[in-house]
Design a protein around this motif. Structure first.
Motif, mmCIF file in Angstrom:
data_model
loop_
_atom_site.group_PDB
_atom_site.id
_atom_site.type_symbol
_atom_site.label_atom_id
_atom_site.label_comp_id
_atom_site.label_asym_id
_atom_site.label_seq_id
_atom_site.Cartn_x
_atom_site.Cartn_y
_atom_site.Cartn_z
ATOM 1 N N ASP A 128 -7.513 1.332 0.075
ATOM 2 C CA ASP A 128 -8.093 0.366 -0.871
ATOM 3 C C ASP A 128 -8.568 1.034 -2.156
ATOM 4 N N GLN B 132 0.833 -1.208 0.000
ATOM 5 C CA GLN B 132 0.000 0.000 0.000
ATOM 6 C C GLN B 132 0.864 1.252 0.000
ATOM 7 N N LYS C 284 -5.262 -0.873 -10.010
ATOM 8 C CA LYS C 284 -5.548 -2.206 -10.545
ATOM 9 C C LYS C 284 -6.465 -2.124 -11.758
ATOM 10 N N PRO D 209 -2.062 5.694 2.014
ATOM 11 C CA PRO D 209 -2.606 4.838 0.941
ATOM 12 C C PRO D 209 -3.879 4.160 1.431
ATOM 13 N N THR E 246 1.924 2.334 -3.381
ATOM 14 C CA THR E 246 0.938 2.805 -4.330
ATOM 15 C C THR E 246 0.951 4.315 -4.474
ATOM 16 N N THR F 145 -5.573 1.717 -4.380
ATOM 17 C CA THR F 145 -5.069 0.435 -4.916
ATOM 18 C C THR F 145 -5.988 -0.102 -6.002
ATOM 19 N N SER F 146 -7.301 0.020 -5.757
ATOM 20 C CA SER F 146 -8.276 -0.463 -6.737
ATOM 21 C C SER F 146 -8.202 0.331 -8.040
#
Length: 834
Positions: A77, A24, A84, A75, A27, A80-81
């Motif tokens: 989710d 994380q 991705k 950082p 990112t 990160t999503s």
């Protein structure tokens, strides 16, 4: 005491948390040493996208899933999503995120991306243009595709598997890239070194005592060892084919009673010449036999009735494949098995299952377990897809009617009858059987696809110093009841299954007009047909040297035929009986119809009764039958005028003798269609014809004879003679033009294979052997004195133009007084089926 298990789990969990935290942290990075509190929730002020060449910034923002003003952890989710999601588009090779500004609780981000390059060209460095074009079509990648590592790997694997699948086991593929001509594009450079085709030198079996190696090699359909002279199957090693062929070997053992046979070892070894040896070790196991076969649950049929279909007895070699086929069918529509017996008699919901109940030493007990259930009744029958043909034309041909018991056999017959109409694509008549177990009924829906059923013949040419024009129209799905309905002309009334034909041919010295009409269902209630045809031909005398018309010479022929046909129910409902009365009147004005006649002026009348008994079970496609047979036995006769009028025919002139023609003739024709392999079909043909007379003083009629040889198409004959094709010889070569034969026989063996059977055009190729001859009288008849030929041909059937074909045939025997064999002949076929 230390709990090692708990310590290990705690350690793994700690490492996992650290890895997640590290991932994380990676990112997001900050620019200009901006400090932010990790894990804290901020408001996303805005974010920008750098490095774009192909895509618009707003498009990428949408793909990221982030929105201005939303809450986001740094950082976290959501971030990160977003990264991705951008990677999953397969459009970017790198996505980095930076914090570029903090304004209190508001964070501003910057995405720095590198777009993946697009494919500009796929270039093969060592292949021809045509081969390169073929491979590009097969690999299915195109300019504009994103060049990812996965694309490079799958492309390389595709080409390697393709060539290895064709026996090039040492194929090597190298793929490199170079900068393309357009921005952010690359060319893929593919170099394929296929090497030499690897052939199988030996296939060696071990442990095979019951079945000889030669037979086992034959069962390997795709994996063959090298053999001199075999051209139809190459020797090559393909892994998947080899796996399938090993199963074929086991199946062969199973069919010979060795149900436990297995392949215990298979080895592949290389020879010095880079060929392969395949060593296959088999454990055959024990050979088994049927001990007892019992039927359980059958009430509709006795054990003896079922055994007639099973055809297996105690002591027979155990064969699971044969057992299954005779119980459940072999997959063919006309399979003769126990389950089909039930399906043909209403038991749609029946199940028939063979079960091994006991294995003792080398003997196996089998039970055929039958669950009959109640018979199913047809509730509703519908047809879809017929846009031109009226429903009743199809329904009257169906053998599956509401209220009847379900029958698989009736469905197959219905498909054939629909295809025989000629209005639908025979390859796309599909029955949809919709069972209802609750009330034991079934609905059947037939799906059809209309095809062109009318034909037009329009041609012109110049020959014998005269223009020859032909106009022919044939409407095989006509509707005469709509003749006076303006809205039905599209361009003519259609849909009732009637046939209407009109033909006109005219030149300076010749003209013919013909009309015919057929109603296949008289009154629309019973399969009785009515046909009527009328024609007139006029021929003028012609000077072939000067090209002048001789007005003082001519021939005028009038003709009419009225016929009735009826489908029979006995011996079976494939039979049909047709009867007709025909009349021809030949009016000669200084014009010789036949060289054998001594008069050129006068009239000859031909009144005859014709009866034909025929049976046609060939099908299902009428253009390319794959099974069944067709035969016809025809008898045609005139009244015996010479036996009734009391005249002495030894004293009469030809003009008086043949004013009223008299004769009788019998013709037999038969064809059988036998499927050999896949779509390869053999057509066997036998023909025989004989012309007879009532009065020996009058003798054979000079009309209505047989002309044998050539393409089988009439060549301007006006004497009613029947033209019989025999390829490999010129037209009419086996009968005198001045005095054709009174008897003939012919035999053909023809193999056919379809190239396409689409509605727009049906095309098939053939090879054939033929033999036949014509004889002057019955006393000259010798059924073994035949003229032989062999050759190959092509047929093209287009609904709008009918049948077109070409044959190349070699005649092996001389004709007439010649000592030279007929040799190679080319025949063109128009509108005629062999």
């Amino acid at each position: 005491m230390i709990d090692l298990k708990r310590v290990f789990i705690t350690l793994v969990f700690t490492v996992f948390i650290v890895l997640i935290s590290t991932a994380q942290e990676e990112t997001i990075r900050s620019k200009d040493s901006l400090k932010f509190e990790r894990g804290k929730e901020y408001i996303l002020g805005d974010f920008s996208i750098l490095g774009l060449q192909k895509f618009g910034e707003q498009t990428v923002k949408v793909h990221s899933g982030l929105t201005k003003g939303s809450k986001i952890k740094l950082p976290g989710d959501k971030l990160t999503s977003a990264i991705k999601r951008l990677y999953e588009t397969d459009q970017f090779s790198k996505v980095d995120v930076y914090l570029v500004k903090l304004d209190g609780e508001t964070a501003y981000l910057e995405f720095d991306v590198i777009e993946l390059p697009q494919l500009d060209k796929l270039i093969f460095s060592n292949l021809s243009k045509s081969k390169s074009r073929t491979l590009k079509e097969e690999v299915k990648i195109k300019s504009g595709d994103m060049v990812t590592d996965n694309l490079m790997v799958t492309t390389k694997n595709f080409f390697e598997e393709k060539y290895r699948g064709d026996g090039y086991l040492q194929t090597k593929v190298v793929i490199n890239t170079r900068k393309g001509e357009k921005p952010n594009t690359v060319d893929m450079l593919v170099h394929i070194d296929k090497g030499e085709r690897v052939k199988i030198k030996n296939i060696i079996f071990h442990g095979n005592d019951a079945i000889k190696p030669k037979k086992l090699r034959r069962k390997m359909k795709n994996t063959k060892q090298k053999m001199f002279g075999r051209l139809w199957k190459r020797s090559k090693y393909v892994k998947e084919d080899y796996k399938e062929d090993l199963q074929n070997i086991i199946d062969e053992y199973s069919e010979n009673g060795f149900r436990d046979a297995i392949i215990v070892n298979k080895e592949l070894s290389w020879n010095e010449d880079q060929s392969l040896n395949l060593d296959i070790t088999i454990d055959e196991g024990k050979k088994y036999f049927f001990k007892s076969i019992k039927f359980v649950g059958n009430t509709a049929y006795t054990d003896d009735q079922l055994r007639k279909f099973l055809k297996l007895e105690k002591g027979d070699v155990y064969n699971s494949k044969v057992l299954k086929e005779r119980v459940s069918g072999d997959g063919s529509p006309d399979s003769q098995d126990i389950h089909s017996l039930y399906l043909n008699n209403g038991y749609l919901f029946a199940s028939v299952t063979p079960v091994e109940t006991r294995v003792l030493n080398d003997s196996i007990d089998v039970e055929v377990r039958i669950y009959e259930d109640d018979p199913a009744t047809i509730r509703r029958v519908t047809v879809v897809g017929n846009t031109t043909t009226n429903d009743h034309v199809i329904y009257r041909e169906l053998r599956t009617m509401p209220g009847n018991l379900f029958s698989k056999e009736d469905i197959i017959r219905s498909i054939r009858e629909i295809s025989q109409l000629g209005f639908f694509d025979a390859e796309n008549i599909v029955p949809d059987v919709q069972p209802n177990r609750i009330d034991k009924t079934v609905d059947i829906e037939y799906s059809v696809a209309e095809k062109g059923s009318s034909q037009i013949e329009l041609q012109g040419g110049y020959g014998n110093r005269s223009f020859i024009g032909t106009l022919g129209l044939s409407f095989s799905n006509f509707a005469i009841k709509d003749l006076f309905k303006k809205e039905a002309y599209k361009p003519l009334p259609r849909g009732d299954g009637q046939t209407l034909s009109l033909r006109l041919q005219k030149s300076k010295f010749y003209s013919t007009y013909s009309f015919s009409f057929t109603e296949p269902w008289l009154n629309g209630k019973k399969p009785k047909s009515l046909s009527l045809s009328l024609y007139n031909s006029r021929v003028k005398g012609y000077d072939y040297q000067t090209g002048d018309i001789k007005d003082d010479q001519g021939l005028n022929i009038w003709g009419a035929t009225l016929g009735l046909g009826q489908r029979l129910r006995w011996p079976d409902d494939f039979f049909q009986l047709s009867q007709s009365i025909s009349f021809q009147r030949y009016e000669m004005n200084n014009y010789g119809v036949l060289q054998s006649l001594t008069f050129d002026d006068g009239v000859a009348n031909n009144v005859a009764y014709n009866i034909v008994l025929s049976r046609n079970s060939a099908g299902p496609n009428p253009i390319f039958p794959t099974k069944g047979s067709e035969f016809s036995l025809a008898f045609k006769a005139t009244p015996p005028f010479s036996l009734l009028n009391g005249k002495d025919y030894t004293t009469l002139t030809d003009q008086e003798k043949y004013k009223w023609l008299e004769y009788y003739k019998t013709t037999f024709k038969a064809n059988w269609y036998t499927p050999l392999w896949k779509k390869l079909v053999v057509r066997t043909n036998v023909e025989f014809g004989i012309l007879g007379y009532y009065n020996s003083d009058l003798g054979y009629s000079p009309f209505e004879r047989y002309i044998v040889g050539g393409d089988g198409m009439a060549q301007y004959r006006y004497d009613g003679s029947e033209t019989i094709g025999l390829r490999g010889y010129t037209n009419g070569a086996l009968a005198s033009q001045s005095n054709p034969g009174t008897i003939y026989n012919k035999f053909s063996l023809e193999t056919r294979y379809p190239i396409t059977l689409k509605p727009s055009a049906s095309i098939y190729v053939m090879g054939f052997l033929e033999a036949g001859n014509a004889y002057d009288t019955f006393e000259d008849f010798n059924p073994f004195y035949l003229k032989r030929s062999a050759g190959a041909g092509l047929r093209i059937f287009m609904p709008a133009f009918g049948l077109l074909g070409i044959d190349f045939a070699h005649g092996f025997d001389p004709v007439g007084n010649s000592i030279e064999k007929s040799g190679w002949q080319t025949h063109f076929i128009i509108g005629q089926q062999f």
